[in-house]
Motif scaffolding. Structure first.
Motif, PDB file in Angstrom:
ATOM      1  N   ARG A 146      -3.208 -22.586  49.407  1.00 11.77           N
ATOM      2  CA  ARG A 146      -3.839 -24.161  49.658  1.00 11.77           C
ATOM      3  C   ARG A 146      -2.663 -24.548  50.600  1.00 11.77           C
ATOM      4  N   TRP A 149      -0.161 -29.356  51.190  1.00 11.30           N
ATOM      5  CA  TRP A 149       0.759 -29.345  50.049  1.00 11.30           C
ATOM      6  C   TRP A 149       1.842 -30.385  50.809  1.00 11.30           C
ATOM      7  N   TRP A 151       6.027 -30.670  50.174  1.00 11.74           N
ATOM      8  CA  TRP A 151       7.039 -30.067  49.219  1.00 11.74           C
ATOM      9  C   TRP A 151       8.302 -30.934  49.097  1.00 11.74           C
ATOM     10  N   ASP A 272       1.215 -23.299  50.718  1.00  8.40           N
ATOM     11  CA  ASP A 272       2.132 -22.721  49.737  1.00  8.40           C
ATOM     12  C   ASP A 272       2.897 -21.438  49.812  1.00  8.40           C
ATOM     13  N   CYS A 291       5.791 -29.996  44.165  1.00 11.12           N
ATOM     14  CA  CYS A 291       4.685 -29.883  45.068  1.00 11.12           C
ATOM     15  C   CYS A 291       3.738 -30.980  44.666  1.00 11.12           C
ATOM     16  N   PRO A 293      -0.089 -32.580  46.300  1.00  8.86           N
ATOM     17  CA  PRO A 293      -1.088 -32.710  47.584  1.00  8.86           C
ATOM     18  C   PRO A 293      -0.719 -33.768  48.669  1.00  8.86           C
ATOM     19  N   CYS A 363       3.276 -25.395  40.211  1.00 10.07           N
ATOM     20  CA  CYS A 363       2.438 -25.427  41.464  1.00 10.07           C
ATOM     21  C   CYS A 363       1.028 -24.490  41.490  1.00 10.07           C
ATOM     22  N   SER A 367      -2.873 -25.457  41.647  1.00  7.88           N
ATOM     23  CA  SER A 367      -3.672 -25.103  42.809  1.00  7.88           C
ATOM     24  C   SER A 367      -5.070 -24.352  42.109  1.00  7.88           C
TER      25      SER A 367
END
Ligand code: BGC
Length: 428
Positions: A146, A149, A151, A272, A291, A293, A363, A367
């Motif tokens: 994905r 993200w 972080w 990711d 994490c 979106p 995470c 996902s």
């Protein structure tokens, strides 16, 4: 004429087979060209190498450094022109069709493996269509990344007095201001075109939603590319660039990730695979890092599927090694261990419902859940920055406009949106 078509013109049929293909080889050697060279990525690809070697084949490593793979693709093209392609190469998205259309990929080799292993029933249609050429598999998909993200280092957030992850662009800027005021780099970033465009597509997704993203960066609709929503996207992108460290030019993505891991920076916008660096540093999702979106993109999932394409070779040993590698790559054990190391999720749908039982972290669980949900709503969209949405020619045109914009503090969002539309048109 696009670059693959030019490549086709330069290759004679006689040169299609690797020079090494004629050498005698006990159980077979396979050379694999890929760009998995960061600490976390290497740990992941070593899983594949170990399994292929365990099966008795010889793995020749064709790693080409450079995040996003642009350098690897250049090397691959020049090797193909010289009549010396590898047995297997990491190629993604629509580019797979282009390589197959000039006759370089083998559409017979994987027929048996795909049938025996029931690949059609394991993959969602969007994925299998990407790796098939005229109905036959020419590549094996290995995982799903994905891209959208954010972080976060929660310890750094705490030190800067931020108590929650941002969920809107305004909250994101407010967090950025606090991080800067506390002396941190707010947003770790490497100034390389593919990283710039990774950030750009997140902003487009946040401003326009999945439908607008699709119109602009997948359908390449001229009105959307030059329209008011794109002007707004560039306006936000300019603001966001102000939270990046000014010395970012040329910095690799994993160095930017290390800045967040080591507490120098608060956040990073990255797919990711960034998690592979956290995993390699023995950090735990949900505890040592968060994490989420990217703000405003919660209902969307920009996907990036790594796949390994098989080139036509004559040597039977190499063919056997290619088939073994393909079989291993979609096997359950490999899918699990590879993705745990790589930061991705399995591409096999029969594993996505079961992520917690399989030992995947928070995470990866989020996902997988979002991938399945967004597939039903239209939120699942191919990543432009990661070669999933357009030809490489169109992608290159977008990269140039975006990177020039981010490096010119006087650039005008309205003019840039118009430039974007004409650059895309010229590249089509
Ligand atoms: C690839 C990932 C890789 C990343 C950084 C992406 O385009 O899909 O597998 O880890 O680039 O190099």
């Amino acid at each position: 004429m696009n670059s693959i078509a030019r490549l086709a013109a330069a290759i004679s049929v006689a040169s299609l087979f690797p020079l090494s293909a004629f050498a005698a080889d006990a159980k077979g050697t396979v050379e694999v060209v890929h760009w998995w060279t960061s600490g976390g990525e290497k740990a992941a690809v070593d899983v594949l190498k170990a399994q292929v070697e365990k099966d008795g084949f010889t793995w020749k490593d064709g790693a080409v450094a450079g995040g996003g793979g642009a350098t690897a693709m250049t090397v691959l093209k020049s090797r193909a022109v010289a009549g010396n392609p590898p047995g297997v190469a990491q190629i993604k998205g629509p580019d797979i069709q282009e390589w197959a259309s000039i006759g370089l990929l083998d559409s017979n080799l994987l027929k048996g493996v795909a049938k025996d292993e029931k690949w059609d029933s394991l993959l969602v249609r969007k994925v299998s269509d990407t790796v098939k050429y005229e109905g036959d598999y020419v590549a094996v998909p290995v995982n799903i990344h994905r891209v959208n993200w954010l972080w976060i280092n929660p310890e750094v957030f705490k030190k800067a007095g931020i108590d929650k992850a941002p969920t809107t662009l305004d909250e994101f800027y407010a967090a950025g201001d606090k991080l800067k005021a506390a002396g941190f780099i707010a947003l770790a970033h490497g100034g390389q075109p593919w990283q710039d465009s990774t950030v750009f597509e997140d902003v487009v997704l946040s401003v326009m939603g999945a439908e607008g993203y699709k119109k602009a960066l997948v359908d390449l609709d001229q009105n959307t590319l030059s329209g008011p929503q794109m002007v707004k996207s560039f306006t936000e992108l300019k603001k966001l660039t102000g939270y990046m460290d000014p010395n970012r030019a040329g910095r690799d993505w994993n160095i930017a990730a290390a800045d967040v891991i080591n507490g120098k920076a608060g956040m990073q916008m990255m797919g990711d695979w960034a998690k592979s660096e956290w995993t390699a540093a023995h950090k735990v999702a949900g505890k040592d890092y968060q994490c989420v979106p990217f703000p405003g993109t919660e209902k969307a999932f920009t996907y990036n599927i790594d796949s390994l394409a098989v080139f036509k070779v004559k040597d039977a040993g190499t063919q056997a090694a290619q088939q073994d590698l393909a079989k291993v790559a979609l096997g359950k054990d490999f899918q699990k261990v590879f993705s745990i190391n790589k930061g991705s999720i399995p591409v096999r749908t029969d594993m996505l419902d079961d992520m917690s039982a399989l030992g995947f972290d928070a995470c990866a669980q989020a996902s997988a859940k979002d991938f399945l949900a967004d597939d039903k709503t239209g939120g699942l969209q191919p990543s432009m920055a990661h070669n999933m949405a357009t030809s490489l020619a169109v992608q290159g045109a977008i990269f140039d406009v975006v990177t020039n914009f981010m490096n010119d503090k006087d650039a005008d969002p309205a003019k840039t949106a118009k430039q974007l539309a004409s650059a895309v048109k010229a590249a089509q």
